[in-house]
Design an enzyme around this catalytic site. Structure first.
Site, short mmCIF file in Angstrom:
data_model
loop_
_atom_site.label_atom_id
_atom_site.label_comp_id
_atom_site.label_asym_id
_atom_site.label_seq_id
_atom_site.Cartn_x
_atom_site.Cartn_y
_atom_site.Cartn_z
N ARG A 1 -10.74 5.20 6.77
CA ARG A 1 -12.06 5.64 7.20
C ARG A 1 -12.39 7.02 6.66
O ARG A 1 -11.53 7.88 6.57
CB ARG A 1 -12.07 5.76 8.73
CG ARG A 1 -12.58 4.54 9.41
CD ARG A 1 -13.03 4.84 10.81
NE ARG A 1 -11.94 5.20 11.70
CZ ARG A 1 -12.13 5.63 12.94
NH1 ARG A 1 -13.36 5.79 13.40
NH2 ARG A 1 -11.12 5.92 13.72
N ARG B 1 -0.99 8.53 21.60
CA ARG B 1 -2.01 9.59 21.72
C ARG B 1 -2.26 9.91 23.19
O ARG B 1 -2.31 11.08 23.60
CB ARG B 1 -3.30 9.13 21.03
CG ARG B 1 -3.14 9.13 19.51
CD ARG B 1 -4.38 8.66 18.78
NE ARG B 1 -4.19 8.84 17.34
CZ ARG B 1 -4.74 8.07 16.40
NH1 ARG B 1 -5.51 7.04 16.74
NH2 ARG B 1 -4.52 8.32 15.13
N ARG C 1 -14.52 2.01 12.17
CA ARG C 1 -13.51 1.10 11.63
C ARG C 1 -14.19 -0.18 11.16
O ARG C 1 -13.75 -0.82 10.22
CB ARG C 1 -12.46 0.79 12.70
CG ARG C 1 -11.56 1.96 13.03
CD ARG C 1 -10.42 1.54 13.92
NE ARG C 1 -9.55 2.67 14.29
CZ ARG C 1 -9.72 3.41 15.39
NH1 ARG C 1 -10.70 3.15 16.22
NH2 ARG C 1 -8.90 4.40 15.66
N GLY D 1 0.87 -1.18 0.00
CA GLY D 1 0.00 0.00 0.00
C GLY D 1 0.90 1.22 0.00
O GLY D 1 1.61 1.46 0.98
N ALA D 2 0.89 1.97 -1.10
CA ALA D 2 1.77 3.13 -1.21
C ALA D 2 1.00 4.43 -0.99
O ALA D 2 1.32 5.47 -1.54
CB ALA D 2 2.44 3.14 -2.58
N ASP E 1 1.96 -1.59 -4.55
CA ASP E 1 0.53 -1.22 -4.62
C ASP E 1 -0.11 -2.02 -5.75
O ASP E 1 0.56 -2.85 -6.40
CB ASP E 1 0.37 0.30 -4.80
CG ASP E 1 -0.90 0.84 -4.15
OD1 ASP E 1 -2.01 0.43 -4.57
OD2 ASP E 1 -0.80 1.66 -3.22
N HIS F 1 -8.57 -2.16 18.83
CA HIS F 1 -8.29 -0.83 18.30
C HIS F 1 -9.59 -0.22 17.82
O HIS F 1 -9.85 -0.08 16.64
CB HIS F 1 -7.30 -0.96 17.13
CG HIS F 1 -6.85 0.35 16.57
ND1 HIS F 1 -6.37 1.37 17.34
CD2 HIS F 1 -6.79 0.79 15.29
CE1 HIS F 1 -6.05 2.39 16.56
NE2 HIS F 1 -6.30 2.06 15.31
N ILE G 1 -0.24 6.18 4.63
CA ILE G 1 0.57 5.55 5.68
C ILE G 1 1.79 4.86 5.05
O ILE G 1 2.91 4.97 5.55
CB ILE G 1 -0.24 4.52 6.49
CG1 ILE G 1 -1.43 5.21 7.17
CG2 ILE G 1 0.64 3.84 7.55
CD1 ILE G 1 -2.31 4.29 7.99
N1 APR Z 1 -2.66 -4.55 -2.71
C1 APR Z 1 -1.83 -3.51 -2.48
N2 APR Z 1 -2.26 -2.27 -2.21
C2 APR Z 1 -3.57 -2.05 -2.16
C3 APR Z 1 -4.51 -3.08 -2.38
C4 APR Z 1 -4.00 -4.38 -2.65
N3 APR Z 1 -4.81 -5.41 -2.87
N4 APR Z 1 -5.75 -2.55 -2.26
C5 APR Z 1 -5.58 -1.24 -1.99
N5 APR Z 1 -4.28 -0.92 -1.93
C6 APR Z 1 -3.64 0.37 -1.72
C7 APR Z 1 -4.41 1.53 -2.35
O1 APR Z 1 -4.25 1.54 -3.76
C8 APR Z 1 -3.78 2.71 -1.64
O2 APR Z 1 -2.67 3.24 -2.35
O3 APR Z 1 -3.59 0.73 -0.35
C9 APR Z 1 -3.31 2.14 -0.31
C10 APR Z 1 -4.02 2.73 0.89
O4 APR Z 1 -3.63 4.04 0.99
P1 APR Z 1 -4.60 5.21 1.47
O5 APR Z 1 -5.88 5.13 0.74
O6 APR Z 1 -3.84 6.49 1.44
O7 APR Z 1 -4.92 4.78 3.00
P2 APR Z 1 -4.04 5.01 4.31
O8 APR Z 1 -4.41 6.30 4.95
O9 APR Z 1 -2.61 4.77 3.99
O10 APR Z 1 -4.61 3.86 5.26
C11 APR Z 1 -4.43 2.50 4.96
O11 APR Z 1 -4.51 1.75 7.26
O12 APR Z 1 -5.03 2.83 9.27
C12 APR Z 1 -5.50 2.04 8.23
O13 APR Z 1 -7.80 2.68 8.16
C13 APR Z 1 -6.59 2.71 7.46
O14 APR Z 1 -7.29 0.71 6.40
C14 APR Z 1 -6.60 1.91 6.19
C15 APR Z 1 -5.12 1.61 5.97
#
Ligand code: APR
Length: 312
Positions: free
Chosen positions: A86, A155, A92, A11-12, A35, A179, A15
């Site tokens: 979220r 926190r 959540r 996931g790029a 990603d 959590h 976070i």
């Molecule tokens: N494989 C890899 N990456 C994926 C997949 C997958 N199957 N499905 C989704 N993603 C990627 C998305 O394309 C996106 O780039 O995960 C990334 C999530 O990034 P954000 O939408 O910016 O979310 P983020 O704020 O990083 O949170 C990620 O952590 O704290 C939890 O609730 C939050 O579930 C969420 C996760």
């Protein structure tokens, strides 16, 4: 020849990007940002941006973006942030069905390509996601943890430090349980340089801090329109660093419980020691009657979530 450590981040997004930046900046090893195929170029762009920061900030190491799970080969740590964050008004738990599908696919990818990795899950709803990760990978409990207690404790630490007018460095906190809104910030283990916090702050103030801690994630979602990312990323890196360097830090993590605290076959936040073997030990501590009651309630909420995911 000894190889550099390898940290894979799934996931790029918000976070994942920040976690990659922290891992690179602390020179924990080479970093892979993975990603989905539609976002492979985005992941590659972020990776380049981070690597170029090294030229300015003086850190070395390779950061690469990919959508190919084969690139996870040889990873020491995999940090899982894949999934939707979220949105305002969403709990959540609302995320459960959407992110469950994602976590199952990610877990298969890790199982096939990084079978010896230590896995840190951040995706929400955390306790159900990390449970699913262990189930699908079949990894031992030492190698699959969830990042939540570290963040919730941070926190709590900030709020106490602010109320006491001291540095966060002086404050020690512990948050147990799931959590979610039922988490249990433990006042009985909160100290300011060894001084029990109830000697420094009145009960009403402490109660307000406990409530604010439990809603700490929601407070940020309301402000930003998406969930927090700097502190969650930092929490995952604290766990990863303790593992990679064998620091044996005692951190609150979602760990698989097999009878500890009276719970079985459940992931929940408890104090654990993170060292070279991953979860070296789950620490059992005494709780006040109220805290134990609250923890039972939290365990129940997590259990419901896990049961719900078994049906999906
Ligand atoms: N494989 C890899 N990456 C994926 C997949 C997958 N199957 N499905 C989704 N993603 C990627 C998305 O394309 C996106 O780039 O995960 C990334 C999530 O990034 P954000 O939408 O910016 O979310 P983020 O704020 O990083 O949170 C990620 O952590 O704290 C939890 O609730 C939050 O579930 C969420 C996760």
């Amino acid at each position: 020849m000894a190889a550099r450590k390898k940290i894979a981040i799934i996931g790029a997004g918000n976070i994942g990007g920040e976690a990659a930046m922290l891992a690179a900046r602390r020179e924990l090893g080479d970093v892979i940002l993975l990603d989905i195929p539609e976002k492979e170029m985005f992941a590659q762009g972020k990776a380049l941006d981070i690597m170029q920061t090294g030229a300015l900030d003086g850190f070395d190491g390779k950061v690469t973006g990919t959508s190919n799970y084969a690139d996870l080969k040889g990873s020491d740590v995999v940090i899982v942030t894949a999934g939707f964050p979220r949105k305002p008004g969403m709990s959540r738990d609302d995320l459960l069905s959407i992110n469950l599908k994602i976590i199952r696919a990610v877990a298969e990818g890790i199982k096939s390509n990084a079978p010896n990795a230590f896995v840190i899950v951040i995706s929400n709803p955390l306790d159900a996601m990390v449970y699913e990760m262990k189930k699908v990978t079949g990894f031992p409990r030492e190698r699959v943890v969830g990042m939540a207690g570290v963040l919730d404790s941070a926190r709590f630490q900030c709020f106490v430090a602010e109320a006491c007018g001291v540095s966060t460095k002086e404050v020690t906190t512990l948050v147990l349980g799931g959590h979610g809104d039922t988490m249990v910030p433990c006042l009985s283990y909160c100290t300011v340089n060894g001084i029990p916090v109830n000697q420094l702050l009145p009960k009403e103030k402490l109660d307000a801090i406990v409530t604010r801690t439990a809603g700490g994630g929601g407070e940020i979602v309301k402000l930003m329109g998406t969930s927090a990312y700097y502190a969650p990323a930092a929490g995952s890196i604290a766990i990863a660093e303790s593992f990679l360097k064998g620091q044996s830090r005692l951190l609150a993590c979602a760990a698989y419980l097999d009878g500890e605290y009276g719970y079985k076959d459940l992931y929940m936040g408890v104090p654990v020691i993170i060292g070279l073997n991953g979860v070296e030990k789950v620490i059992s501590i005494k709780l006040s009657d109220d805290e134990k009651k609250a923890l039972d309630k939290s365990a129940e909420a997590v259990r419901e979530l896990i049961e719900a995911s078994k049906k999906l």
